[in-house]
Write an enzyme that holds these catalytic residues in place. Structure first.
Site, PDB file in Angstrom:
ATOM      1  N   ARG A 208      12.046  -1.779   1.249  1.00 14.33           N
ATOM      2  CA  ARG A 208      11.573  -2.883   2.095  1.00 14.33           C
ATOM      3  C   ARG A 208      11.338  -4.174   1.305  1.00 14.33           C
ATOM      4  NH1 ARG A 208      11.296   1.710   3.946  1.00 14.33           N
ATOM      5  NH2 ARG A 208      11.248   2.221   6.171  1.00 14.33           N
TER       6      ARG A 208
ATOM      7  N   HIS B 149      -7.756   7.472   1.441  1.00 14.22           N
ATOM      8  CA  HIS B 149      -7.956   6.081   1.038  1.00 14.22           C
ATOM      9  C   HIS B 149      -6.957   5.142   1.705  1.00 14.22           C
ATOM     10  CE1 HIS B 149      -8.838   2.911  -2.029  1.00 14.22           C
ATOM     11  NE2 HIS B 149     -10.013   3.483  -1.948  1.00 14.22           N
TER      12      HIS B 149
ATOM     13  N   LEU C 244       0.859  -1.184   0.000  1.00 16.01           N
ATOM     14  CA  LEU C 244       0.000   0.000   0.000  1.00 16.01           C
ATOM     15  C   LEU C 244       0.895   1.233   0.000  1.00 16.01           C
ATOM     16  CD1 LEU C 244      -2.597  -1.309   2.533  1.00 16.01           C
ATOM     17  CD2 LEU C 244      -3.227  -0.286   0.337  1.00 16.01           C
TER      18      LEU C 244
HETATM   19  C1  DLZ Z   1      -7.750   1.676  -4.610  1.00 19.06           C
HETATM   20  C2  DLZ Z   1      -6.367   1.308  -4.193  1.00 19.06           C
HETATM   21  C3  DLZ Z   1      -5.380   2.286  -4.024  1.00 19.06           C
HETATM   22  C4  DLZ Z   1      -5.661   3.752  -4.246  1.00 19.06           C
HETATM   23  N1  DLZ Z   1      -4.134   1.985  -3.694  1.00 19.06           N
HETATM   24  C5  DLZ Z   1      -3.823   0.682  -3.480  1.00 19.06           C
HETATM   25  C6  DLZ Z   1      -2.499   0.311  -3.107  1.00 19.06           C
HETATM   26  O1  DLZ Z   1      -1.569   1.118  -2.992  1.00 19.06           O
HETATM   27  N2  DLZ Z   1      -2.256  -1.013  -2.884  1.00 19.06           N
HETATM   28  C7  DLZ Z   1      -3.231  -1.985  -2.989  1.00 19.06           C
HETATM   29  O2  DLZ Z   1      -2.937  -3.166  -2.738  1.00 19.06           O
HETATM   30  N3  DLZ Z   1      -4.486  -1.644  -3.359  1.00 19.06           N
HETATM   31  C8  DLZ Z   1      -4.804  -0.359  -3.616  1.00 19.06           C
HETATM   32  N4  DLZ Z   1      -6.072  -0.017  -3.980  1.00 19.06           N
HETATM   33  C9  DLZ Z   1      -7.054  -1.097  -4.249  1.00 19.06           C
HETATM   34  C10 DLZ Z   1      -7.803  -1.592  -2.994  1.00 19.06           C
HETATM   35  O3  DLZ Z   1      -6.973  -2.367  -2.173  1.00 19.06           O
HETATM   36  C11 DLZ Z   1      -9.004  -2.446  -3.414  1.00 19.06           C
HETATM   37  O4  DLZ Z   1      -8.583  -3.414  -4.337  1.00 19.06           O
HETATM   38  C12 DLZ Z   1     -10.106  -1.625  -4.040  1.00 19.06           C
HETATM   39  O5  DLZ Z   1     -10.482  -0.570  -3.207  1.00 19.06           O
HETATM   40  C13 DLZ Z   1     -11.351  -2.513  -4.338  1.00 19.06           C
HETATM   41  O6  DLZ Z   1     -11.873  -3.052  -3.129  1.00 19.06           O
END
Ligand code: DLZ
Length: 218
Positions: free
Chosen positions: A187, A148, A141
């Protein structure tokens, strides 16, 4: 004193033999190259340090980190049912998540050729009483400009903990929560300076150690 500081997880005092374990890795398809490096790190530690059989590591994918807890729970359930039925593989040949799986044993920095759905690595054999012994949820993430990131981090953290406690299976929290891409690369041991540490290695070792704890006789 910090010169010989051990980066990441200090090895356990006693060797952790994973040769009888079955491990599920569920990874995301966001920030794929970094996720790939982390998955490869986890596999490397399990196979090379703990002697987990490559065919007993099953790899499945989900869209993003938010989906990790649901997928882990569902796949644990399926594997337990299939193991109880004495099925020859834990996931079957059904494309459960309708996703892409990066299962090919390629190098950490080179994206593997994706294969659809349950991977070749999903041929983990059963024949004993347990299905998976541990699960590793892997994702990256990276903070954006809205809230978000905070909401997903919170949900995923709580969700993964809940799956572990509810299922009685160790579920390793292999999710990097980074403020920028540089942090994530470091990381995953993929930073340009080469000073980073691949946390996937620690997650692989952690999964084996916790799986052995789960299986410990009373
Ligand atoms: C929407 C989203 C965003 C903005 N960033 C990431 C991220 O950095 N890493 C990740 O694994 N997933 C991201 N997602 C997608 C959300 O985890 C999820 O798949 C959507 O909100 C649909 O439920």
């Amino acid at each position: 004193m910090l010169d010989d500081f051990h980066k990441g997880l200090e090895p356990a005092a006693v060797a952790q033999d994973g040769s009888d374990l079955r491990i599920l890795i569920v990874h995301t398809r966001w920030n794929t190259p970094i996720v790939q490096g982390l998955v490869e790190g986890a596999k490397k530690a399990m196979v090379e340090q703990h002697h987990v059989k490559p065919e007993n590591i099953v790899i499945e994918s989900v869209p993003g980190a938010y989906e990790l807890p649901f997928a882990a729970r569902k796949l644990i359930e399926i594997s337990q049912i299939r193991a109880a039925e004495g099925a020859s593989d834990l996931m079957g040949n059904v494309n459960l998540l309708d996703g892409l799986s990066m299962s090919a044993p390629n190098s950490a920095n080179k994206p593997a050729t994706p294969t659809v759905g349950s991977s070749a690595a999903a041929a983990a054999t059963t024949g004993s009483k347990q299905a998976f012994d541990a699960v590793i949820c892997i994702g990256v993430l990276i903070k954006g400009s809205t809230m978000h990131f905070e909401y997903i981090c919170e949900a995923v953290t709580q969700g993964i903990m809940r799956v572990g406690l509810d299922s009685g299976l160790p579920v390793i929290f292999g999710v990097l929560t980074c403020l920028n891409e540089e942090q994530a690369l470091s990381r995953a041991g993929m930073d340009a300076a080469g000073k980073g540490h691949n946390h996937g290695l620690d997650w692989g070792s952690g999964a084996v150690e916790m799986a052995l704890l789960k299986n410990r006789a009373l």
